[in-house]
Scaffold this motif. Structure first.
Motif, mmCIF file in Angstrom:
data_model
loop_
_atom_site.group_PDB
_atom_site.id
_atom_site.type_symbol
_atom_site.label_atom_id
_atom_site.label_comp_id
_atom_site.label_asym_id
_atom_site.label_seq_id
_atom_site.Cartn_x
_atom_site.Cartn_y
_atom_site.Cartn_z
ATOM 1 N N GLU A 465 -8.548 4.662 1.492
ATOM 2 C CA GLU A 465 -9.246 4.119 2.708
ATOM 3 C C GLU A 465 -10.114 3.191 2.234
ATOM 4 O OE1 GLU A 465 -11.036 7.480 4.721
ATOM 5 O OE2 GLU A 465 -8.785 8.379 5.079
ATOM 6 N N ARG A 466 -10.796 3.305 0.937
ATOM 7 C CA ARG A 466 -11.692 2.340 0.693
ATOM 8 C C ARG A 466 -11.025 0.691 0.398
ATOM 9 N NH1 ARG A 466 -16.446 0.137 1.288
ATOM 10 N NH2 ARG A 466 -17.189 -0.822 -0.638
ATOM 11 N N GLU A 468 -8.341 -0.218 1.891
ATOM 12 C CA GLU A 468 -8.135 -0.677 3.159
ATOM 13 C C GLU A 468 -9.416 -1.340 3.859
ATOM 14 O OE1 GLU A 468 -5.164 -1.457 4.696
ATOM 15 O OE2 GLU A 468 -4.512 -1.025 2.832
ATOM 16 N N GLN A 469 -10.375 -0.460 3.855
ATOM 17 C CA GLN A 469 -11.674 -0.964 4.630
ATOM 18 C C GLN A 469 -12.315 -2.414 4.149
ATOM 19 O OE1 GLN A 469 -13.285 0.549 7.226
ATOM 20 N NE2 GLN A 469 -14.230 -1.531 7.136
ATOM 21 N N LEU A 470 -12.015 -2.360 2.631
ATOM 22 C CA LEU A 470 -12.731 -3.612 1.996
ATOM 23 C C LEU A 470 -11.564 -4.752 2.263
ATOM 24 C CD1 LEU A 470 -13.505 -2.331 -1.610
ATOM 25 C CD2 LEU A 470 -15.108 -3.539 0.155
ATOM 26 N N ARG A 471 -10.490 -4.648 2.506
ATOM 27 C CA ARG A 471 -9.588 -5.760 3.077
ATOM 28 C C ARG A 471 -9.937 -6.246 4.339
ATOM 29 N NH1 ARG A 471 -4.685 -6.225 5.663
ATOM 30 N NH2 ARG A 471 -3.041 -7.891 4.963
ATOM 31 N N THR A 472 -10.202 -5.105 5.524
ATOM 32 C CA THR A 472 -10.490 -5.596 6.758
ATOM 33 C C THR A 472 -11.703 -6.342 6.688
ATOM 34 O OG1 THR A 472 -9.604 -3.581 7.351
ATOM 35 C CG2 THR A 472 -11.093 -4.391 8.784
ATOM 36 N N ASP A 473 -13.056 -5.946 5.737
ATOM 37 C CA ASP A 473 -14.172 -6.415 5.755
ATOM 38 C C ASP A 473 -13.829 -7.996 5.248
ATOM 39 O OD1 ASP A 473 -15.183 -4.202 6.195
ATOM 40 O OD2 ASP A 473 -15.732 -3.606 4.305
#
Length: 532
Positions: A465-466, A468-473
């Motif tokens: 999840e981390r 994926e969140q960094l990729r979105t950021d």
């Protein structure tokens, strides 16, 4: 260990030669023909149907894009004359420049661009991300298209300029309305070369003719990568399909062809001594990687993956896979992104480049609860680079006390086998090898290996999840500095979760005859190529 051929997993070439100080048509009459041996046969023509790199190169010649990338991978207007963004950052209005024509002579309209981008968004990873943030894309008139976004997407120009994945090329609306699961067979392009369809013989040749009615952009940029004025100096490019490397090299030395895209390491010494040949190093490497299956023991345990990471030596893998004679063509200090590119960093690299301690790794494996499970390693014996990686890994695992079953197969079988989610004892696997290629290694947008979506991820199916969140950021970052900061954090997280291990970067080598200069430094695009 036997010397291994220098194999290139990407399907592209690069040049170390510098571009002209200023673009201009030289006074000398242009060469009529450039004869080129590509890395593979051309079988799929549709630029949005497949991400196969030979199709991507073919598409870059005959199609154009709204924006292109310079040597620093920044976007600039190409078919567009420019754009405006409203104060909210949600409305992007793009104008087409004058003089744009398709190869059948019809004008390029905003309606064509809208239909093309809609089709592209169904295939391309970054295109999907853009359209997930898009409320509507419409043609306001024949020269103007407009994105209305649901939320800001600062990388919109990067998305439509990227030359990798499924290229956001502009084709006629009629062709662009073809369902994305059906191949477009008519190559009515918008770029500087025309595809000569009646001379295309799959397995033998493909021919590209200069499109005399193509109008280059009038911006003041120097031609770089896919940006700036595309002024073609040659009349025709002929791809000659020669699968055997020795035959291709002999044809080059005998002046039967002018360039060869992929040179195996075995031929580098003789070509380096040939005064009639220039060796060319591609600026964008392929990054080889060891991929874990996260669904099954023992590598469903993060500590097991971390233990392997702690003892992998990129130097050992790169020397074994590429040979020790030409270290300038590989890099053994490679993280998640292309070394020395904008998104590369030293984040977490101590886990990859620090002292290798087998005893510590054995202790980590014991702590992880390894129960002596047999680890199935997929070994593509007809792909020397990855065959070598499999043998090096089997030896490493033996030193660590991990039981292995090295299963030999051809590359085609491996490509199918790696998609199996069955247990290793029932036709599945634990370890496989592959590479991420070219522009896909520049940033998180097209980097399949970092995805942490579980069963929706690339083969191996890691969950993070981390990540994926960094990729979105990163997609939402408002500045280059912010993008770099996020990519540093993302790399640290990759070395924590270990969805894969990068084994090093390999720079493909091509060769052309000395009389040809100004080759494109990232891909064989032939826009700036000329004969002296």
């Amino acid at each position: 260990m036997d010397r291994r051929k220098f194999l290139v997993t990407s399907s592209a070439t690069a040049a170390a030669l510098s571009l002209p100080a200023a673009f201009k048509v030289h006074a000398a009459a242009p060469a009529k023909l450039f004869r080129w041996v590509p890395h593979a046969d051309l079988t799929i023509l549709d630029p949005m149907f497949s991400t196969v790199f030979i199709t991507n190169i073919h598409s870059q010649l005959i199609f154009d894009t709204l924006y292109g990338l310079d040597n620093e991978y920044q976007p600039h207007p190409q078919m567009a004359s420019g754009h405006e963004v409203d104060s909210t950052g949600l409305i992007w209005t793009i104008k087409l420049r004058d003089g744009l024509k398709f190869h059948d002579g019809s004008p390029v309209r905003a309606q064509d661009a809208v239909a093309s981008l809609n089709r592209w968004s169904k295939k391309d990873l970054m295109g999907r991300s853009l359209f997930d943030s898009t409320e509507s894309l419409t043609a306001l008139d024949d020269k103007t298209l407009q994105f209305k976004l649901k939320k800001p997407f600062p990388l919109i120009l990067h998305a439509i300029a990227r030359p990798t994945g499924s290229m956001a090329c502009i084709m006629p609306e009629k062709l662009a309305l073809t369902p994305d699961n059906v191949q477009v067979k008519v190559m009515n392009g918008s770029g500087p070369f025309k595809f000569v369809h009646d001379q295309w013989v799959s397995g033998s040749q493909a021919v590209y003719q200069k499109f005399n009615e193509y109008v280059p952009s009038s911006n003041k940029l120097k031609p770089e990568f896919t940006s700036g004025p595309k002024i073609v100096h040659i009349e025709q490019v002929k791809w000659q399909i020669i699968p055997d490397s020795a035959t291709a090299v002999a044809a080059l030395r005998n002046h039967e062809v002018d360039g060869v895209e992929h040179i195996d390491a075995d031929f580098l010494p003789v070509l380096k001594k040939d005064r009639n040949i220039t060796l060319i190093k591609r600026t964008l490497p392929s990054i080889s990687l060891m991929r874990f299956n996260h669904l099954h023991a023992p590598f469903n345990n993060k500590l097991m993956r971390q233990a392997i990471l702690s003892v992998v030596s990129q130097t050992e893998y790169m020397m074994a896979m590429n040979g020790p004679d030409f270290p300038e063509f590989w890099n053994d200090k490679c993280g998640v992104f292309v070394p020395d590119s904008p998104m590369s960093s030293d984040g977490g690299m101590e886990k990859l480049l620090g002292k290798r301690d087998l005893n510590k790794a054995r202790a980590m494996i014991k702590e992880a609860g390894y129960k002596g499970e047999t680890v199935v390693i997929l070994d593509p014996v007809d792909y020397p680079a990855f065959h070598t990686a499999a043998l090096v890994t089997a030896d490493l695992f033996k030193q660590l006390g991990i039981k292995t079953d090295v299963q030999a197969m051809n590359w085609g079988t491996l490509m199918q086998r790696r998609n199996s989610q069955e247990p290793p004892s029932s036709g599945g696997w634990n370890i496989a090898f592959t590479a991420t290629t070219g522009p896909n290694n520049l940033d998180p947008a097209g980097h399949l290996a970092i995805r942490g979506l579980g069963l929706k991820s690339w083969f191996g199916w890691p969950t993070s999840e981390r990540i994926e969140q960094l990729r979105t950021d990163w997609f939402n970052a408002k500045s280059l500095d912010e993008q770099k900061r996020i990519c540093r954090e993302l790399q640290i997280q990759v070395f924590e979760d270990v969805p894969y291990i990068p084994l090093g970067a390999t720079y493909p080598v091509s060769a052309i005859r000395k009389e040809w200069v100004d080759f494109q430094p990232q891909m064989p695009l032939f826009y700036t190529l000329r004969k002296v």
